[in-house]
Each structure stands twice: as C-alpha cells, then as structure tokens.
Design a protein around this motif. Structure first.
Motif, PDB file in Angstrom:
ATOM      1  N   LYS B  24      17.958  49.741  61.998  1.00 24.45           N
ATOM      2  CA  LYS B  24      17.726  49.034  61.318  1.00 24.45           C
ATOM      3  C   LYS B  24      16.534  48.930  60.157  1.00 24.45           C
ATOM      4  CE  LYS B  24      17.509  45.461  64.936  1.00 24.45           C
ATOM      5  NZ  LYS B  24      16.518  44.597  65.300  1.00 24.45           N
ATOM      6  N   MET B  26      12.915  48.381  61.293  1.00 23.29           N
ATOM      7  CA  MET B  26      12.551  47.301  60.770  1.00 23.29           C
ATOM      8  C   MET B  26      11.727  48.136  62.798  1.00 23.29           C
ATOM      9  SD  MET B  26      13.438  43.576  59.891  1.00 23.29           S
ATOM     10  CE  MET B  26      15.656  43.434  59.024  1.00 23.29           C
ATOM     11  N   ARG B  27      10.754  47.425  62.474  1.00 25.52           N
ATOM     12  CA  ARG B  27       9.779  48.155  63.902  1.00 25.52           C
ATOM     13  C   ARG B  27      10.067  46.428  64.736  1.00 25.52           C
ATOM     14  NH1 ARG B  27       4.725  49.957  64.305  1.00 25.52           N
ATOM     15  NH2 ARG B  27       4.417  48.096  65.725  1.00 25.52           N
ATOM     16  N   ASP B  28      11.208  46.795  66.064  1.00 25.85           N
ATOM     17  CA  ASP B  28      11.266  45.368  66.097  1.00 25.85           C
ATOM     18  C   ASP B  28      10.465  45.061  67.385  1.00 25.85           C
ATOM     19  OD1 ASP B  28      13.992  45.498  66.427  1.00 25.85           O
ATOM     20  OD2 ASP B  28      14.752  46.986  67.591  1.00 25.85           O
ATOM     21  N   ASP B  40      22.199  32.342  66.787  1.00 28.56           N
ATOM     22  CA  ASP B  40      22.220  31.568  65.081  1.00 28.56           C
ATOM     23  C   ASP B  40      23.093  32.140  64.571  1.00 28.56           C
ATOM     24  OD1 ASP B  40      20.778  30.578  63.455  1.00 28.56           O
ATOM     25  OD2 ASP B  40      19.702  32.045  63.124  1.00 28.56           O
ATOM     26  N   PRO B  41      24.607  32.041  64.088  1.00 34.32           N
ATOM     27  CA  PRO B  41      25.333  32.548  63.580  1.00 34.32           C
ATOM     28  C   PRO B  41      24.492  33.490  61.843  1.00 34.32           C
ATOM     29  CG  PRO B  41      25.770  30.679  63.872  1.00 34.32           C
ATOM     30  CD  PRO B  41      24.526  30.202  64.318  1.00 34.32           C
ATOM     31  N   LEU B  42      23.935  32.183  61.168  1.00 33.40           N
ATOM     32  CA  LEU B  42      23.053  32.919  59.964  1.00 33.40           C
ATOM     33  C   LEU B  42      22.107  33.919  60.247  1.00 33.40           C
ATOM     34  CD1 LEU B  42      22.222  32.267  57.228  1.00 33.40           C
ATOM     35  CD2 LEU B  42      20.085  30.989  58.110  1.00 33.40           C
ATOM     36  N   SER B  43      21.563  34.231  61.609  1.00 33.85           N
ATOM     37  CA  SER B  43      20.293  35.646  61.195  1.00 33.85           C
ATOM     38  C   SER B  43      21.522  36.848  61.612  1.00 33.85           C
ATOM     39  CB  SER B  43      19.861  35.456  62.570  1.00 33.85           C
ATOM     40  OG  SER B  43      18.781  34.356  62.855  1.00 33.85           O
ATOM     41  N   ASP B  44      22.621  36.453  62.859  1.00 38.15           N
ATOM     42  CA  ASP B  44      24.089  37.357  62.920  1.00 38.15           C
ATOM     43  C   ASP B  44      24.410  38.132  61.486  1.00 38.15           C
ATOM     44  OD1 ASP B  44      23.304  36.961  65.433  1.00 38.15           O
ATOM     45  OD2 ASP B  44      24.976  35.905  65.760  1.00 38.15           O
ATOM     46  N   LEU B  46      22.857  37.677  58.348  1.00 36.12           N
ATOM     47  CA  LEU B  46      22.341  38.166  57.014  1.00 36.12           C
ATOM     48  C   LEU B  46      21.726  39.725  58.379  1.00 36.12           C
ATOM     49  CD1 LEU B  46      20.730  37.223  55.164  1.00 36.12           C
ATOM     50  CD2 LEU B  46      18.673  38.170  56.926  1.00 36.12           C
ATOM     51  N   SER B  47      22.365  39.857  59.406  1.00 36.73           N
ATOM     52  CA  SER B  47      21.201  41.187  60.476  1.00 36.73           C
ATOM     53  C   SER B  47      22.549  42.150  59.921  1.00 36.73           C
ATOM     54  CB  SER B  47      21.178  41.242  61.097  1.00 36.73           C
ATOM     55  OG  SER B  47      21.763  40.956  62.509  1.00 36.73           O
ATOM     56  N   LEU B  50      22.076  43.047  55.943  1.00 40.64           N
ATOM     57  CA  LEU B  50      21.822  44.170  55.910  1.00 40.64           C
ATOM     58  C   LEU B  50      22.029  45.603  56.401  1.00 40.64           C
ATOM     59  CD1 LEU B  50      18.243  42.711  57.015  1.00 40.64           C
ATOM     60  CD2 LEU B  50      18.627  42.974  54.455  1.00 40.64           C
ATOM     61  N   ARG B  51      22.591  45.725  57.020  1.00 47.99           N
ATOM     62  CA  ARG B  51      23.098  46.932  57.447  1.00 47.99           C
ATOM     63  C   ARG B  51      23.776  47.414  56.465  1.00 47.99           C
ATOM     64  NH1 ARG B  51      23.529  47.320  63.778  1.00 47.99           N
ATOM     65  NH2 ARG B  51      21.119  47.238  64.225  1.00 47.99           N
ATOM     66  N   ALA B 324       9.989  39.830  54.011  1.00 44.44           N
ATOM     67  CA  ALA B 324      10.447  38.922  54.555  1.00 44.44           C
ATOM     68  C   ALA B 324       9.778  39.141  56.309  1.00 44.44           C
ATOM     69  CB  ALA B 324      11.645  38.527  54.273  1.00 44.44           C
ATOM     70  N   GLU B 325      10.057  40.709  56.675  1.00 45.85           N
ATOM     71  CA  GLU B 325      10.313  41.132  58.390  1.00 45.85           C
ATOM     72  C   GLU B 325       8.366  40.344  58.581  1.00 45.85           C
ATOM     73  OE1 GLU B 325       9.440  45.194  60.490  1.00 45.85           O
ATOM     74  OE2 GLU B 325       9.956  44.952  58.584  1.00 45.85           O
TER      75      GLU B 325
END
Lengths: 279, 330
Positions: B24, B26-28, B40-44, B46-47, B50-51, B324-325
């Motif tokens: 990704k 980003m550090r998990d 959360d549909p928005l998060s899914d 957006l993730s 980003l990919r 924003a991470e």
C-alpha cells in the motif's frame, strides 16, 4: 507488596477442599464459626462439650460443638494469548495481573495455577496449581517478552488442565474472537467460578485519530484496510465497540458470570468488582 | 487507433505497475479486532482508488519513458462531397479590382484576388467532407497544397495568396498541375477543378493534346470562374473584327472553346462582380455532392507529455494521501 495492591476475593460458594485455608468450606474442624452439634463419638474433643445442648438432649448423650473449618481453594488465571493480546500494553498488564493474582492467592493460602493458550495450549504457558511464587514470576517475565501469534482457539483445551473441584478462574481475554467460541469455552467451564476480565486498549477505539488516512492490519487474520478517519467514523467505531460490549455482557451473563471491562491493570477496580460479587 | 512505442524494451518494466497491489505504500498500524470495526464504503473506495492511482502513475511513467505515441495512419472515410482542386490565377491583373484598376481602400472596392480569397474561404467552410487541393499558376505552376480534408490547411493556403501577385498567365501548365492532383485511378465521388482566373492565354498544341488526354483519363469536371474585368472581352463574345478571331487576340474565347470541345462536364461562369462570383460558387456547392470515398491521414501524436502529466497529477494526489496518513508512534 502493599495490602492495597493485592486482590481481595471472597467466594459466594463453599469450598469443599480438605486443606485448611481462608474461605468458607464444607469441612468441620478447627474454625471459629459454629457449624453444628455432634455426638461425642463423632468428635471426641472434651474441650468442645456443649453442656447446655447435652442437658437438653433427649437421649442424654454428650453433644459436642463442631466448627466450620475454613478451606483453601485453587485459583487459576486463564489467559488468552492470541496475537491480539500482544497489542499495545496488554502483555505488560497480563504479566502484572499474573504476579498480583499469584501473590494475592498465596496471601490467602490458596494454590495458584496459570493456563495460557493461543493457537494451542503450550506446555511453557501451563503452571499447575501450586504454592510457589518463583515459577509464576518466571512465566510472567517470559510472557512480557514473548511474541504472541494466532488465535485463541487453544483456550478450548483449558478444562483439561483444571482440577475436578470447583476453582476460582480469572479469565483474561480481549474478546476478539467469535461469540460461539466464547459460549463453547464458558459451557466447558460451567463447574468453576469464572471471573471474566475483558481487556480493551483505548487506542483500539476511543483514542483513534479524528482525521487522516489510517492503514490498519488485523493482528490475527492479517487482513488490512485503510480507514479514512473522520469524527463520524470514529463515533461509529466507538459505537461498534459498545455494541460488542453488550454482546459479550449478554454471553457472560448467560453463563452466570459478570465480566469486568478493564483498560489497565486497575487493582482497586478489580477489587470493587470482586466485592460486588459477594455482597 | 494503434499505439506505438519508441523503445519497446522499456515496456518490460510494466509489471512494476502491479506493485501497489502488493504494497500500500503506508505503514500499517496493528489492530487487535479489525472485524469489530464497521465497514465503511468510503474508506474501501478510497483505498482502492489509491491503489489504482499508484498503478496508473507507475504505468504512465513507464509508458512515458518508453515514448508512447499514436501512430500516424489513414482512416477510410465515406462522405458526401467531391475532390476539388482550386486552381488560382496569380497573375498581376488579379490584384486589380473588377473595374480594372488598383483597388483604393475608401469606396469598398476590393481586388479580384481578395474577393476570390473571401469567397473561396466561405466555400471551403461550407463543404464538410470535401478533399480540397490548391494549386496556383502564373509564369509557372505553383504546388500549394495536396488533396486534403484538413480545412484549416486549405484556408491557410487560400489566405497565403494575399501576397502580391506574380507575372504572367500560363494556364495550360496550371491545368496540368491541377490534373496531376488526381492520382488515384479509382474515381470516387466527383472530381472537379475550379479554375479562378481573370484572363487566359493561348494553349500551345502539345499542351492541348496532353490536356485532352488527361481530362479524359481522369474524368474531371471543370468549372471556370472567369473574373471579367469591366470592358475586357468576355468568353462568349464573338469578336467584332473577324481578323481578331484567333487565340492570341482573344485567349478567353478560345480557351472556352477548347474546354467545351473536351466533352467533359464543363461550366463557365462569367463573374463581373463579387456578387456574381458568389452566385457561381453557390452553384458549384449545390451541384457537387456525390458520395465520396477517401482515406484521411492522421498524423502521429506523441503521448509522452500526456503520460507524464497524468502521472504527475496522480503522484500529487498520492502525495496528498501520504501527507494525510496517520503515522505510527515510533
């Protein structure tokens, strides 16, 4: 170790152990609480002859006062050693609780044992009930530096390592496994007195950031997600945890034990909880 | 639309674009109970976005490095129209007005060349699907613009005739040049030559033979816009003096006779003013509307800039996401 740092537990049931200890038991013997009158033949102790009871006895036998012998119990700590228990400061809390509980049990003259299980019940995380602090302290030290992995499925084997008499069990878990597992576990521990301590860290839900992209990975399943954190989502997460808390409460209560939700090793809070059990 | 690359070996790096599926970037943060968190549909969304952005940015950079371009090609098109060659006279007299003098700017007079430019530009604007070529002639023929459907080029070519005119009138060479535009043996639609001139010249015998042969071979229609200056002899006028009845004295009349004798569809317009000329052009655009079949040439288009720009935008977005991470503590 101050008195205030020890756990004080009383039992709402009678111990049936033969050995003398600090808890109300079923045995008669050297105690302070009067239990019953017995004929002279049953307990030939002339110092305990009750003259008034003997005079009133229609068969004109000597009656002897028998006293309730306080007995000891076995105290066990059942710990969930799944990967999720390795998160944040939970390992430290587990070690502290293990030491405290062992000291408290030895202070009462009770025997203390430890059963830790992750994916399996490993021999190094098993301590049979005993009276020695040394092995407990060694295991606690190892626990604090160990790396936990896998799920808590091994807890299902715990009853095999428990005594046949009723014991006091402290169940330390974070409840991050399916409720069906929990029901199975509690059903197999029915004969014991279970005190569930549910350990959640505030950083899991209450102290998440309000804004930002938060990449998270599950410790047990390895599933990873990216959360777009915003106050509304944080509220929803807190609400989900509250919902989970209700579910866990319902499950534990269905098996007659009242859980305590803790965020750190708060001895006074656990003590209050233990006092409420026997009030 | 076929894509091409400058250095294909760089495309072997394209599998690198799959990296964002693995990492990704980003550090998990470890979380004990991810299953507890609400979906959360928005998060899914957006993730995944980003990919996809990261993959596209990677692919864009690699394609840019490999020099991606759209290859030049020809597209077969079918429309209604004609293949038109505008053959313009660039002799000196075209710079005069219809009244036969140099145009003075105060009473709205314009030169014949200017009128021709204005009207032909309008004509080109009206014709949607024509192939138009432009040739000029003076002392020698000038090759200006090959057959093209590119209107902008044609209009530029017409506008380019605003430079001062040249010397003489060699109409036969100009016609030869115009005829040479029609290369293909296959006749699709109608082929026409629009000859815009204000005068003519005698055609010598050799050229006459050749022109006859070519007009027949190529099946070309001819429209002659004769911009007649006031008081000059017209193309239909018989000479007052029979002795003047020859090609040297009356080239227009003889040229017209030559065209008529070709036995091809031929139409002459005698325009004494811009309005009459306008009428003639309207006639042409009304008449010539046959189905036409031609190949449109599309030049090669370099896409590297587009690739890099897209990648830059995507990388900026990813950078914003990275900013924003939430960083893990220590």
């Amino acid at each position: 170790m101050l008195e205030a740092d020890l756990l004080q537990y009383r039992l709402p049931w009678l111990s049936s152990a033969v050995y003398p200890g600090a808890h109300l038991g079923r045995m008669t013997g050297a105690g302070l609480l009067f239990k019953q009158h017995q004929p002279m033949a049953a307990s030939s102790d002339p110092r305990r002859i009750d003259l008034r009871a003997s005079v009133l006895d229609p068969f004109e036998h000597y009656r002897v006062r028998a006293y309730q012998q306080p007995s000891r119990i076995d105290v066990y700590l059942l710990a969930d050693l799944s990967a999720s228990m390795g998160h944040a400061g939970k390992q430290k809390i587990l070690g502290t609780l293990l030491r405290t509980l062992a000291r408290s049990a030895f202070g009462y003259g009770d025997r203390f044992g430890f059963i830790g299980a992750g994916e399996r019940a490993e021999p190094r995380w098993l301590l049979p009930a005993g009276m020695h602090y040394e092995p407990v302290s060694r295991v606690a030290g190892q626990l604090e530096s160990a790396r936990f992995s896998g799920t808590a499925i091994g807890l299902g084997n715990a009853p095999a390592y428990l005594p046949a008499e009723r014991a006091l069990l402290f169940l330390l878990t974070d409840g991050h496994f399916p409720l069906a597992h929990l029901q199975g576990l509690l059903a197999s521990l029915q004969m014991h007195d279970v005190v569930p301590l549910v350990l959640w860290d505030a950083s899991e839900y209450r102290r998440l950031p309000a804004w930002g992209l938060l990449p998270v990975r599950d410790l047990e399943s390895g599933v990873s997600r990216t959360l777009v954190m915003r106050p509304a989502l944080r509220e929803r997460i807190v609400y989900a945890y509250a919902q989970r808390r209700q579910d866990l409460l319902g499950t534990f209560r269905a098996f007659g034990s009242e859980p305590l939700f803790i965020e750190q090793c708060d001895i006074p809070a656990i003590n209050r909880h233990l006092h409420q059990r026997t009030a | 639309m076929s894509l091409g690359v400058e250095s294909p070996w760089l495309l072997t790096a394209l599998p690198l674009a799959l990296l964002p599926l693995i990492n990704k970037g980003m550090r998990d943060h470890a979380h004990p109970g991810l299953l507890l968190l609400p979906s959360d549909p928005l998060s899914d969304l957006l993730s995944w976005l980003l990919r996809v952005f990261a993959m596209l940015a990677m692919a864009g950079l690699i394609s840019g490095m490999a020099g991606l371009h759209l290859q030049g090609q020809s597209v077969e098109r079918i429309g209604h129209g004609a293949e038109i060659v505008l053959l313009l006279d660039r002799s000196n007299s075209m710079d005069n007005s219809f009244a036969g003098r140099a145009p003075n700017g105060n009473n709205g007079e314009e030169s014949k060349a200017a009128a021709a430019r204005r009207l032909l530009t309008d004509f080109v604007n009206q014709r949607e699907h024509d192939l138009i070529g432009v040739a000029e002639y003076s002392t020698a023929p000038l090759y200006v613009m090959p057959m093209t459907e590119n209107k902008a080029a044609v209009k530029s070519a017409i506008a380019a005739t605003s430079t001062p005119a040249l010397a003489y009138t060699h109409v036969s060479k100009g016609l030869g040049m115009a005829l040479s535009f029609f290369q293909q043996p296959v006749v699709t639609g109608s082929r026409l030559i629009v000859l815009v001139s204000d005068g003519a010249a005698a055609i010598d015998h050799d050229s006459e033979q050749k022109l006859r042969q070519w007009f027949k071979e190529k099946q070309v229609r001819l429209y002659w816009l004769f911009l007649r200056t006031a008081n000059s002899p017209g193309i239909y006028d018989p000479p007052a003096d029979p002795r003047d009845d020859n090609a040297q004295a009356m080239p227009e009349r003889y040229l017209h006779q030559f065209f008529t004798s070709l036995n091809i569809p031929y139409q002459a317009y005698q325009a004494e003013s811009p309005d009459a000329m306008k009428q003639a052009i309207a006639d042409i655009s009304r008449l010539e509307n046959l189905p036409i079949h031609y190949f449109e040439r599309i030049p090669r288009r370099d896409l590297t800039g587009t690739c890099y720009l897209a990648s830059a935008i995507l990388l900026l977005l990813l950078l914003a996401a990275k900013g924003a991470e939430v960083k893990p503590e220590a």
